[in-house]
Design an enzyme around this catalytic site. Structure first.
Site, PDB file in Angstrom:
ATOM      1  N   GLU A 423      34.994  53.495  36.630  1.00 60.68           N
ATOM      2  CA  GLU A 423      34.994  52.341  37.524  1.00 60.68           C
ATOM      3  C   GLU A 423      34.238  51.168  36.895  1.00 60.68           C
ATOM      4  O   GLU A 423      33.342  50.566  37.494  1.00 60.68           O
ATOM      5  CB  GLU A 423      34.397  52.716  38.885  1.00 60.68           C
ATOM      6  CG  GLU A 423      35.220  53.763  39.604  1.00 60.68           C
ATOM      7  CD  GLU A 423      34.728  54.058  41.012  1.00 60.68           C
ATOM      8  OE1 GLU A 423      33.711  53.462  41.436  1.00 60.68           O
ATOM      9  OE2 GLU A 423      35.367  54.879  41.696  1.00 60.68           O
ATOM     10  N   GLU A 502      39.687  60.405  39.746  1.00 61.86           N
ATOM     11  CA  GLU A 502      38.788  60.634  40.872  1.00 61.86           C
ATOM     12  C   GLU A 502      39.583  60.450  42.153  1.00 61.86           C
ATOM     13  O   GLU A 502      40.230  59.418  42.337  1.00 61.86           O
ATOM     14  CB  GLU A 502      37.605  59.662  40.820  1.00 61.86           C
ATOM     15  CG  GLU A 502      36.489  59.987  41.786  1.00 61.86           C
ATOM     16  CD  GLU A 502      35.262  59.130  41.509  1.00 61.86           C
ATOM     17  OE1 GLU A 502      34.828  59.083  40.330  1.00 61.86           O
ATOM     18  OE2 GLU A 502      34.743  58.497  42.434  1.00 61.86           O
TER      19      GLU A 502
END
Length: 772
Positions: A423, A502
Site C-alpha cells: 500500500e 491482501e
C-alpha cells in the site's frame, strides 16, 4: 542469576568459544546466553571498562517492550499497542582463545529492533535502522585473543510512532558467532536453484562465492555434495580455481537428481547442498544449505501452478509478533499457529510487511507452506500513525536492506514470490514512482532471477496504474482489497497475471477467487490477531481468523467450509437477542432472561444440512451454490444444538454445541508433555473454565493465578481479549470466553516442570511437563 551461576555460565561460554580454534573448518556458535541489559540510555556503555554490574542478566532473544506496562500515554500509540518505547543497551563479555588467531571471526544478528549500533571493545562496527533485517559484522581486527572482549549494542526506538503495528524492542532474534578460515564461502554466498524439474529428474544449479582473504594466492577445490533427507550422497561435483589474495571467485556447478521427491504444498521434501572448500586434501570451510526441488509459475488465464499442478493460493497475512510473547517468538509457537491455520485450509503465508526470522522460513520449508516474502511497508511517503517509520530511512538504506533480505532468503523452498511494498503512498503516476519500483525489482531479479516480484497496490485506480503502464512492469499484479477492480484489470488486458495480496473475509472476496480461473490466490487480512493497530482501550485488532491464543472465531469456521475438502458443518449464533452482536460458536448466552430469539447461521460444504435443538429438527436446507450460509431462527432453549451435514443422503459431518452452566473447575491441556532446554521449544498449556459437566463456559472471565516450579519459566500468559491490559509476563491473567493460554519454557536443567492454576471458587488444576 547468582554469582556462582554466572561464573559457571561464563566458564561454559569459554569452553564453547574454545571450539572456534579446534578445527580448520567453519564453526558457528549460539551466542544467545548470558547478556546484560538495561532499559536506559547509559552513556559510555560502549566502552569495555564501563561498570555494568547492576544490569539485568538475561538470555536472548529478548523483547523488552512486551515486558512493560500498557499505557494510553505511551508514545507508540495505537500502532505499538500502547507499549513502551525508548533506548536499551546490551553487553556481553567473552574470551576468544589465543589459538584462534589467524581465523576470521564474525557476529551474525538475525534482527535488532531498531536503530541498532554495535561496538566491540569500544570500536563502532556499524548502525542498522531497519529492525527486521539480518546482518553481519566482522570482529577480527578488534578482538583481543586470549583476553576478555566486550560487545555492546545500543537499541533506540524512542522516535515514535514508528509503525502501524507492534514491533517490539531489543535484540529479539537469535545471535551467532562464526569463525572461518581466511579463505571461506562468502556471507550468504551460496545460491541453489532448480531450473528444470520433472518427476523423472531435476537439474540443480549451485552458485558459490569463495572469498580469499589470505595473504597469498590459493588453489581452491570446491566439492559440493547433494544429499537427500536420509543422508545419502546422491552426487558430488568438484571444481578447481586459483584465487588471488584479496579477491573472490563465483563457482557455478550443476547436478542432476533422478526421481526427485518434489517439494510441494504440505510436502516438505528437502535436500541439502553440502559445500566444502578444500586446500589440497584439507577442508578449510564447509557450509550446508537446505533446498527443495519444485517448479512454480503463473499463467495469465489460469493462475498459479506448482509442479505443473494448477492450485489456488489460499493465504493469510501474518505479522511477526505472537501475542503475549511479543516479537521474541519461540519457533514452537509458530509451528502451533501454522498447524491451526492449515486445519482451516490455509496453504500460503504473506509476511506483513517485512522479512521474518530465518527459522520461520525453515519451518515453512519443512511444513510445506508457500510464502510471499515482503520487504517494506513504506518507501518515501509516510503512513498514518507511523510518523517515524521506514520512510525516514528508505533513500539511504533500501538497496542494502533489499540486498540482505534477498541473499539471505533465496534458498528457502517455501518462498514463491517477493513483494517490495505494501500500500505504497508514493506517487506511482510519475517517472519517480516508476523508477523506485523498477530499481527495487531489478535488484531482486539480479540477486534471484528465479522468482517473480509484486507489490500490494493501494487504490490503484486513483494512481492510474492500470492505464499508465505501471503494472506492466510488475511480474505479477498484486492488489489489496477491491477484488472486482482486479478482476476488471485482468479483463482490460488478459495477458496480465493477477493475485490478491491482501483481502477481506467477505463472501464476495472469496467468490472473486473461486469463480475466476485467472485469479491466482488471495491473502486474508489476517490469519491471527496481532498486537497494535487498534484504538484505545483495545491493544490488538480482531482482523484474524484466530485470536491471539489460537482461539477459533465464527469467520474461521466459515472460511474452513469454503477452503477445505473434507466435509464440515458448523453452526453459530448471534451473540445478543434477536440478531444483535457478533457471530459466536457457542450455545451459552450471557443472559438467559433477555436472550429470547436466536438467529443462527450454518457454514458447510455439504449438499444439505439439518439442525436439531434438544433432538427436535429445525429443518433441512440445501447449501447454496454461491457459498452463502443458510439461516435459521428459533426460540432459545437450554440444552444441545446439533448440526449435521449430508452428501447423497449420508451423514458426513456433525457439530454439537451444549449450554454451559456456571464454572466450577479449571482444566489444563498441553500440546506436548516433553520439551527441551531451548528457547524455541515451548509447551502450550490451554486453561479452561468448566461447568459441572465439563463444558467450557464461554462467558467465564475468572482471574487465574499461576504457579510454576523452579525448572520452568512462563514465557507468556495470554487470552483473546483485546481490551485486557494486564501483563503477559506476570503470574495471573483472566480467562476470556472461558479460555486462557500459558506458554511454558524450560530453564537450563533437565527434570520436571509442574504448572498449577487456581482461581477463587474454582477447583484448581495441575499439569506436569518433562524437560530433557
Amino acid at each position: 542469576m547468582t554469582i556462582l551461576k554466572y561464573h559457571f555460565s561464563f566458564f561454559m561460554c569459554f569452553i564453547s568459544l574454545a571450539l572456534l580454534a579446534q578445527t580448520g573448518k567453519r564453526n558457528t556458535l549460539n551466542f544467545d546466553k548470558d547478556w546484560k541489559f538495561i532499559q536506559d540510555d547509559a552513556g559510555g556503555a560502549e566502552m569495555p571498562e564501563f561498570d555494568d554490574r547492576r544490569w539485568q542478566y538475561l538470555d536472548l532473544p529478548h523483547d523488552w517492550s512486551i515486558e512493560g506496562s500498557v499505557d494510553r500515554d505511551n508514545p507508540t500509540e495505537r500502532g505499538g499497542g500502547y507499549m513502551p518505547a525508548g533506548v536499551g543497551w546490551y553487553r556481553k563479555s567473552f574470551e576468544v582463545p589465543a589459538s584462534a588467531q589467524g581465523k576470521k571471526i564474525f557476529i551474525d544478528f538475525d534482527g535488532i529492533m531498531a536503530n541498532s549500533d554495535v561496538w566491540i571493545n569500544g570500536e563502532h562496527l556499524g548502525k542498522r535502522p531497519f529492525g527486521y533485517v539480518s546482518f553481519r559484522y566482522e570482529l577480527t581486527p578488534y578482538l583481543k585473543f586470549g583476553k576478555e572482549n566486550v560487545i555492546a549494542v545500543r537499541v533506540d526506538n524512542s522516535d515514535q510512532p514508528a509503525s502501524r503495528w507492534y514491533t517490539g524492542a531489543g535484540i529479539y532474534r537469535h545471535v551467532r558467532l562464526v569463525s572461518t578460515d581466511p579463505t571461506h564461502i562468502g556471507h550468504w554466498g551460496i545460491f541453489v536453484s532448480t531450473p528444470k524439474v520433472s518427476a523423472k529428474k531435476a537439474d540443480v544449479k549451485i552458485r558459490t562465492k569463495v572469498v580469499n582473504e589470505a595473504g597469498e594466492t590459493r588453489k581452491i577445490k570446491l566439492l559440493t555434495e547433494i544429499v537427500d533427507e536420509g543422508g545419502k550422497v546422491l552426487q558430488k561435483i568438484e571444481s578447481t580455481q586459483q584465487i588471488p589474495a584479496g579477491e573472490s571467485y563465483d563457482f557455478e556447478q550443476n547436478a542432476t537428481v533422478k526421481d526427485p521427491k518434489l517439494w510441494d504444498i504440505a510436502q516438505g521434501n528437502l535436500y541439502q547442498a553440502v559445500s566444502k572448500v578444500m586446500d589440497g586434501y584439507k577442508v578449510i570451510d564447509e557450509e550446508t544449505n537446505t533446498f527443495g526441488i519444485r517448479e512454480f509459475r503463473f499463467e495469465p488465464a489460469t493462475g498459479f501452478y506448482i509442479n505443473d499442478r494448477n492450485v489456488k493460493l489460499k493465504g493469510v497475512c501474518l505479522h511477526h509478533d505472537a501475542g503475549g510473547v511479543g516479537a521474541a517468538v519461540p519457533l514452537k509457537v509458530w509451528e502451533r499457529r501454522l498447524n491451526l491455520l492449515r486445519d482451516l485450509g490455509v496453504n500460503a503465508i504473506r509476511l506483513a510487511h517485512n522479512p521474518f526470522a530465518p527459522e520461520f522460513y525453515e519451518l515453512c520449508d519443512r511444513m510445506g507452506f508457500l510464502v510471499m516474502d515482503e520487504t517494506f511497508d513504506t518507501w518515501n511517503a509516510q503512513k498514518n500513525h507511523a510518523d517515524y517509520g521506514y520512510n525516514m530511512h528508505f533513500d539511504d538504506w533500501w538497496e542494502q536492506d533489499t540486498r540482505d533480505v534477498i541473499m539471505r532468503d533465496r534458498n528457502y523452498a517455501s518462498i514463491f514470490m517477493y513483494s517490495i511494498g505494501n500500500e505504497i503512498r508514493d506517487n506511482l503516476d510519475s517517472p519517480e514512482g516508476f523508477k523506485k519500483y523498477k530499481d527495487q525489482q531489478d535488484l531482486v531479479h539480479e540477486l534471484d532471477p528465479t522468482r517473480p516480484v509484486t507489490m500490494g497496490l493501494f487504490r490503484p485506480n486513483s494512481q492510474n496504474v492500470y492505464d499508465n503502464g505501471f503494472v506492466e512492469m510488475m511480474d505479477v499484479v498484486g492488489q489489496n482489497y477491491r477484488e472486482n477492480e482486479l478482476v476488471a484489470a485482468y479483463h482490460q488486458k488478459p495477458e496480465r497475471k493477477v493475485i490478491g495480496t491482501e483481502n477481506g473475509h467477505s463472501r464476495g472476496a472469496w467468490l472473486a477467487l473461486r469463480d475466476n480461473d485467472f485469479m491466482a490466490g488471495q491473502f486474508l487480512w489476517t490469519g491471527i490477531d496481532y498486537l497494535g493497530e487498534a484504538d484505545w482501550p483495545a491493544i490488538s485488532h480482531d482482523f484474524g481468523l484466530l485470536d491471539r491464543t489460537g482461539g477459533i472465531k465464527a469467520k474461521a469456521l466459515q472460511r474452513k467450509s469454503w477452503w477445505v475438502e473434507e466435509p464440515v458443518a458448523y453452526v453459530v449464533r448471534k451473540e445478543t437477542n434477536a440478531g444483535g452482536g457478533d457471530w459466536v460458536p457457542d450455545w451459552t448466552p450471557s443472559d438467559y432472561d433477555t436472550y429470547d430469539v436466536a438467529h443462527l447461521e450454518v457454514y458447510s460444504n455439504c449438499e444439505e444440512v439439518e439442525l436439531f435443538l434438544n433432538g427436535e429438527s429445525l429443518g433441512t436446507q440445501k447449501m447454496p451454490e454461491n457459498a452463502a450460509p443458510v439461516s435459521y431462527k428459533t426460540t432459545f432453549k437450554k440444552g444441545t444444538l446439533k448440526v449435521v451435514g449430508r452428501n447423497e443422503g449420508k451423514l458426513v459431518a456433525e457439530q454439537i454445541l451444549e449450554t454451559a452452566g456456571e464454572p466450577v473447575a479449571l482444566k489444563m491441556e498441553v500440546d506436548q508433555n516433553t520439551i527441551t532446554r531451548d528457547f524455541d521449544d515451548v509447551a502450550h498449556v490451554k486453561i479452561y473454565a468448566l461447568d459441572e459437566n465439563g463444558i467450557v463456559n464461554p462467558n467465564a472471565d475468572n482471574l487465574v493465578y499461576y504457579n510454576i516450579s523452579s525448572l520452568g519459566v512462563l514465557r507468556a500468559l495470554d487470552n483473546g481479549d483485546r481490551m485486557d491490559h494486564s501483563s503477559s509476563k506476570g503470574k495471573r491473567r483472566r480467562v476470556y470466553r472461558g479460555e486462557g493460554l500459558a506458554i511454558v519454557g524450560a530453564e537450563r536443567k533437565a527434570g520436571k516442570i509442574v504448572l498449577e492454576a487456581s482461581s477463587k471458587g474454582l477447583e484448581s488444576a495441575k499439569i506436569a511437563i518433562n524437560v530433557k
